[in-house]
Design a protein around this motif. Structure first.
Motif, PDB file in Angstrom:
ATOM      1  N   ARG A  63       0.822  -1.207   0.000  1.00 52.81           N
ATOM      2  CA  ARG A  63       0.000   0.000   0.000  1.00 52.81           C
ATOM      3  C   ARG A  63       0.855   1.255   0.000  1.00 52.81           C
ATOM      4  NH1 ARG A  63      -3.227  -1.175   4.178  1.00 52.81           N
ATOM      5  NH2 ARG A  63      -2.219   0.167   5.704  1.00 52.81           N
ATOM      6  N   ILE A  64       1.948   1.238   0.748  1.00 54.28           N
ATOM      7  CA  ILE A  64       2.841   2.404   0.787  1.00 54.28           C
ATOM      8  C   ILE A  64       3.462   2.650  -0.591  1.00 54.28           C
ATOM      9  CG2 ILE A  64       5.007   3.288   1.737  1.00 54.28           C
ATOM     10  CD1 ILE A  64       4.314   1.833   4.347  1.00 54.28           C
ATOM     11  N   ILE A  65       3.997   1.580  -1.203  1.00 50.31           N
ATOM     12  CA  ILE A  65       4.609   1.710  -2.524  1.00 50.31           C
ATOM     13  C   ILE A  65       3.582   2.190  -3.545  1.00 50.31           C
ATOM     14  CG2 ILE A  65       5.696   0.437  -4.413  1.00 50.31           C
ATOM     15  CD1 ILE A  65       7.611   0.716  -2.176  1.00 50.31           C
ATOM     16  N   SER A  66       2.408   1.578  -3.527  1.00 48.26           N
ATOM     17  CA  SER A  66       1.368   1.937  -4.495  1.00 48.26           C
ATOM     18  C   SER A  66       0.911   3.381  -4.315  1.00 48.26           C
ATOM     19  CB  SER A  66       0.177   0.984  -4.338  1.00 48.26           C
ATOM     20  OG  SER A  66      -0.864   1.318  -5.216  1.00 48.26           O
ATOM     21  N   THR A  67       0.685   3.799  -3.062  1.00 49.16           N
ATOM     22  CA  THR A  67       0.247   5.176  -2.796  1.00 49.16           C
ATOM     23  C   THR A  67       1.265   6.185  -3.314  1.00 49.16           C
ATOM     24  OG1 THR A  67      -0.938   4.440  -0.814  1.00 49.16           O
ATOM     25  CG2 THR A  67      -0.428   6.789  -0.986  1.00 49.16           C
ATOM     26  N   HIS A  68       2.529   5.896  -3.120  1.00 50.76           N
ATOM     27  CA  HIS A  68       3.588   6.810  -3.555  1.00 50.76           C
ATOM     28  C   HIS A  68       3.679   6.883  -5.079  1.00 50.76           C
ATOM     29  CE1 HIS A  68       7.284   8.959  -3.875  1.00 50.76           C
ATOM     30  NE2 HIS A  68       8.024   7.901  -4.171  1.00 50.76           N
ATOM     31  N   LEU A  69       3.672   5.722  -5.729  1.00 51.97           N
ATOM     32  CA  LEU A  69       3.862   5.703  -7.185  1.00 51.97           C
ATOM     33  C   LEU A  69       2.645   6.210  -7.937  1.00 51.97           C
ATOM     34  CD1 LEU A  69       5.730   2.302  -7.701  1.00 51.97           C
ATOM     35  CD2 LEU A  69       6.698   4.593  -7.439  1.00 51.97           C
ATOM     36  N   MET A  70       1.440   6.003  -7.389  1.00 53.93           N
ATOM     37  CA  MET A  70       0.233   6.433  -8.096  1.00 53.93           C
ATOM     38  C   MET A  70       0.122   7.945  -8.223  1.00 53.93           C
ATOM     39  SD  MET A  70      -1.205   3.748  -9.179  1.00 53.93           S
ATOM     40  CE  MET A  70       0.430   2.990  -9.240  1.00 53.93           C
ATOM     41  N   ALA A  71       0.885   8.688  -7.437  1.00 60.27           N
ATOM     42  CA  ALA A  71       0.851  10.154  -7.512  1.00 60.27           C
ATOM     43  C   ALA A  71       1.820  10.698  -8.552  1.00 60.27           C
ATOM     44  CB  ALA A  71       1.175  10.749  -6.142  1.00 60.27           C
ATOM     45  N   ILE A  72       2.547   9.804  -9.260  1.00 61.97           N
ATOM     46  CA  ILE A  72       3.597  10.230 -10.191  1.00 61.97           C
ATOM     47  C   ILE A  72       3.321   9.655 -11.569  1.00 61.97           C
ATOM     48  CG2 ILE A  72       6.088  10.147 -10.651  1.00 61.97           C
ATOM     49  CD1 ILE A  72       6.411   9.708  -7.588  1.00 61.97           C
ATOM     50  N   ASN A  73       3.570  10.438 -12.595  1.00 64.05           N
ATOM     51  CA  ASN A  73       3.429   9.974 -13.972  1.00 64.05           C
ATOM     52  C   ASN A  73       4.621   9.084 -14.319  1.00 64.05           C
ATOM     53  OD1 ASN A  73       3.418   9.715 -16.822  1.00 64.05           O
ATOM     54  ND2 ASN A  73       2.244  11.603 -17.020  1.00 64.05           N
ATOM     55  N   PRO A  74       4.411   7.817 -14.688  1.00 64.16           N
ATOM     56  CA  PRO A  74       5.546   6.919 -14.936  1.00 64.16           C
ATOM     57  C   PRO A  74       6.349   7.251 -16.186  1.00 64.16           C
ATOM     58  CG  PRO A  74       3.498   5.835 -15.510  1.00 64.16           C
ATOM     59  CD  PRO A  74       3.120   7.128 -14.862  1.00 64.16           C
ATOM     60  N   THR A  75       5.758   8.005 -17.084  1.00 62.71           N
ATOM     61  CA  THR A  75       6.458   8.330 -18.329  1.00 62.71           C
ATOM     62  C   THR A  75       7.301   9.596 -18.229  1.00 62.71           C
ATOM     63  OG1 THR A  75       4.559   9.571 -19.183  1.00 62.71           O
ATOM     64  CG2 THR A  75       4.627   7.212 -19.641  1.00 62.71           C
ATOM     65  N   THR A  76       6.963  10.485 -17.281  1.00 63.43           N
ATOM     66  CA  THR A  76       7.696  11.754 -17.148  1.00 63.43           C
ATOM     67  C   THR A  76       8.323  11.942 -15.776  1.00 63.43           C
ATOM     68  OG1 THR A  76       5.691  12.928 -16.439  1.00 63.43           O
ATOM     69  CG2 THR A  76       6.143  12.843 -18.815  1.00 63.43           C
ATOM     70  N   MET A  77       7.936  11.114 -14.798  1.00 63.09           N
ATOM     71  CA  MET A  77       8.385  11.242 -13.413  1.00 63.09           C
ATOM     72  C   MET A  77       8.009  12.608 -12.826  1.00 63.09           C
ATOM     73  SD  MET A  77       9.581   8.413 -12.453  1.00 63.09           S
ATOM     74  CE  MET A  77      10.047   6.866 -13.215  1.00 63.09           C
TER      75      MET A  77
END
Length: 565
Positions: free
Chosen positions: A325-339
């Protein structure tokens, strides 16, 4: 009219069955007032004191008691009856009686004059009730404490804040009921919210001392509770954490504990006789709350994130779940193609996977480990977080493949495709039997096909279709075997597979889909023919082994039929 106390009673009178021109007439609600002298009131209270233990007529009895308390009638008999009411808040076996008793006692405690010694005695008894033997009684007692903390005047609460706080924490350490622990945590959060700055500083010092303890099981439990309360404090009083460097101090302490616990190998052995997993869980839970309240503070602690990635494969489902949940919450707030942060922001975020090369691949590998479990160990929340995280990761791997390898291994491994590895791993996981395992992988493939570019799906169609074809083939085989049985096989088990094939065709185009499907079908036919040929050869060369295999198959079929009866 006789002077005395007026007792009010309101009754709903039933319909009067006197006929009036062929119609029934309802008598309106009637109010009665009784005027009693003080001595009569004392007699009434004495009678009520006997009646409150009668659970059959508790509504009428407690309604009258509540009316008397609302009048603020003063008498020694009433104070004695309140002691009995307090006992009923935990000892009664009926929930309505416990709830009514709690409401009446709270009203009495807030509105009646009490000497300091009497008030302190009652509060101590209330806190003793928090340790009551049975869960239902404890829950009522904790709820009563929570209400008092919220409704007590600030001056009174400040005087008795430690009398509330310390027993609540000790019960949090010792209580085995999850429901009670959740209620205790909420009550402690109410203490944090109501306390002034001086008192909250003192309570924070308690947490620091408890967190520094170690050694015995009791000390470990106290340390685990304090690690949980750090998160409660961050959530309840963020303005207090902002002062000075308390936030950084909390994160550093949590990091030190997790680093010490990160060298786990055989967790089944290490968990016997202690609750070290609970300490890890509470530390991660507090870090999650720091991430939500102070994201900048949490994001910049790259070493902490490496530990969170490690705990994705910790041998306890709660730890795996909160790490996911921690990893998912953090990454979902960021665009994976542009960071960059989502929501139209142009700000580039220094994600820990950019700073710590190789961590992106570690996340993918550990999440694949999480979802490769038998159905009895399946966790829906872990599977959902895995789907979101892997969908984000595969897009990041497409645009930033160098993040999958550590700096020292980048030259040697840069020819390898991490995306190819991910598809291979998921395809192999879905080969294993298991309804939930396969469904998780198929949902993951569906997420790839709908959220990602077709270039991320089309080259790997054969790897995706292979486990789908196997699942459908197994279903058709079972259906053929049981066509003579009365209970037909439900079609729900392959609905997802059929929908996924349709999604793949729409995403990659009909031609690419048909070509990939035909290759998989041909491969399966070749394997089946090869298997038949091997069995025929074995029948000639080693008839004993072939006969033994046939017997085992017959026994297995009998067991299967017996289970279906």
């Amino acid at each position: 009219m006789t002077k005395g106390k007026r007792i009010f009673s309101k009754h709903n009178i039933p319909r009067n069955r006197q006929q009036n021109n062929g119609n029934f007439r309802a008598i309106p609600n009637v109010r009665f007032f009784f005027f009693l002298t003080d001595s009569q009131m004392n007699v009434l209270i004495s009678l009520l004191q006997i009646s409150v233990s009668d659970s059959e007529h508790h509504n009428t009895t407690f309604g009258l008691v509540k009316e008397i308390v609302s009048m603020r009638f003063l008498s020694p008999e009433l104070y004695d009856m309140m002691d009995q009411i307090l006992r009923l808040t935990v000892q009664s076996q009926k929930d309505p009686v416990r709830q009514l008793s709690s409401k009446i006692f709270i009203q009495f405690l807030l509105e009646y004059p009490l000497e300091n010694n009497k008030l302190q005695t009652l509060l101590k008894q209330i806190m003793e009730n928090v340790k009551y033997e049975y869960e239902d009684g404890r829950c009522t007692a904790i709820k009563l404490v929570h209400t008092l903390i919220q409704r007590f005047p600030s001056a009174v609460l400040e005087e008795y804040i430690q009398l509330f706080f310390l027993p609540l924490v000790l019960q949090l350490v010792n209580d085995n009921s999850k429901k009670c622990r959740d209620m205790l945590t909420s009550a402690i959060a109410a203490v944090f919210k109501q306390a002034n700055v001086n008192h909250i500083s003192g309570l924070y010092d308690y947490l620091l001392r408890w967190f520094a303890t170690d050694g015995t099981n009791q000390a470990l439990a106290l340390k685990s509770a304090s690690s949980q309360l750090f998160g409660v404090l961050v959530e309840s009083r963020p303005e207090f954490i902002k002062r000075g460097s308390k936030g950084s101090e909390i994160v550093s302490m949590l990091h030190a504990v997790l680093e010490a616990e990160s060298s786990f190998k055989n967790m089944e052995v290490s968990l016997i006789g202690n609750n070290r997993w609970e300490l890890v869980y509470n530390c991660l839970s507090s870090f999650e709350k720091v991430l939500l309240e102070f994201p900048n503070l949490a994001i910049k602690n790259y070493e902490f994130w490496i530990l969170v990635v490690k705990f994705l494969v910790y041998d306890h489902p709660w730890v795996q779940q909160i790490s996911s949940r921690i990893i998912s919450t953090h990454l979902m707030a960021i665009n994976p193609t542009t960071m960059k942060l989502l929501g139209g922001s142009d700000k580039t975020v220094m994600v820990f996977i950019s700073k710590c090369r190789g961590s992106l691949f570690e996340i993918v590998r550990n999440i694949c480990y999480q979802i490769n479990v038998d159905d009895d160990q399946f966790n829906e929340e872990i599977a959902t977080a895995a789907t979101k995280t892997l969908t984000w990761c595969i897009q990041a791997m497409q645009h930033y493949p160098n993040l999958c390898f550590s700096d020292k291994n980048y030259v040697a491994e840069k020819e390898k495709s991490p995306i190819q590895w991910l598809y291979n791993r998921l395809s192999n996981i879905a080969k294993e039997r298991g309804f939930q395992r396969r469904n998780t992988v198929f949902k993951q493939f569906a997420a790839f096909a709908t959220a990602c570019d077709s270039k991320l799906v089309e080259p790997y169609l054969e790897l995706i279709i292979t486990p789908i074809y196997r699942s459908i083939s197994e279903y058709e085989s079972k259906k053929g075997q049981q066509r003579f049985h009365k209970s037909p096989i439900s079609s729900f088990s392959i609905d997802l597979e059929k929908d996924l094939l349709s999604i793949l065709e729409n995403t990659c185009g009909t031609e690419s889909y048909i070509n990939a499907y035909a290759k998989v079908q041909t491969l399966f036919k070749k394997k089946r023919e090869k298997r038949k040929s091997e069995l025929a050869v074995e029948m000639v060369n080693d008839p004993q082994s072939a006969s033994l295999r046939k017997k085992r198959k017959t026994i297995k079929e009998k067991k299967r039929k017996k289970c279906q009866r």
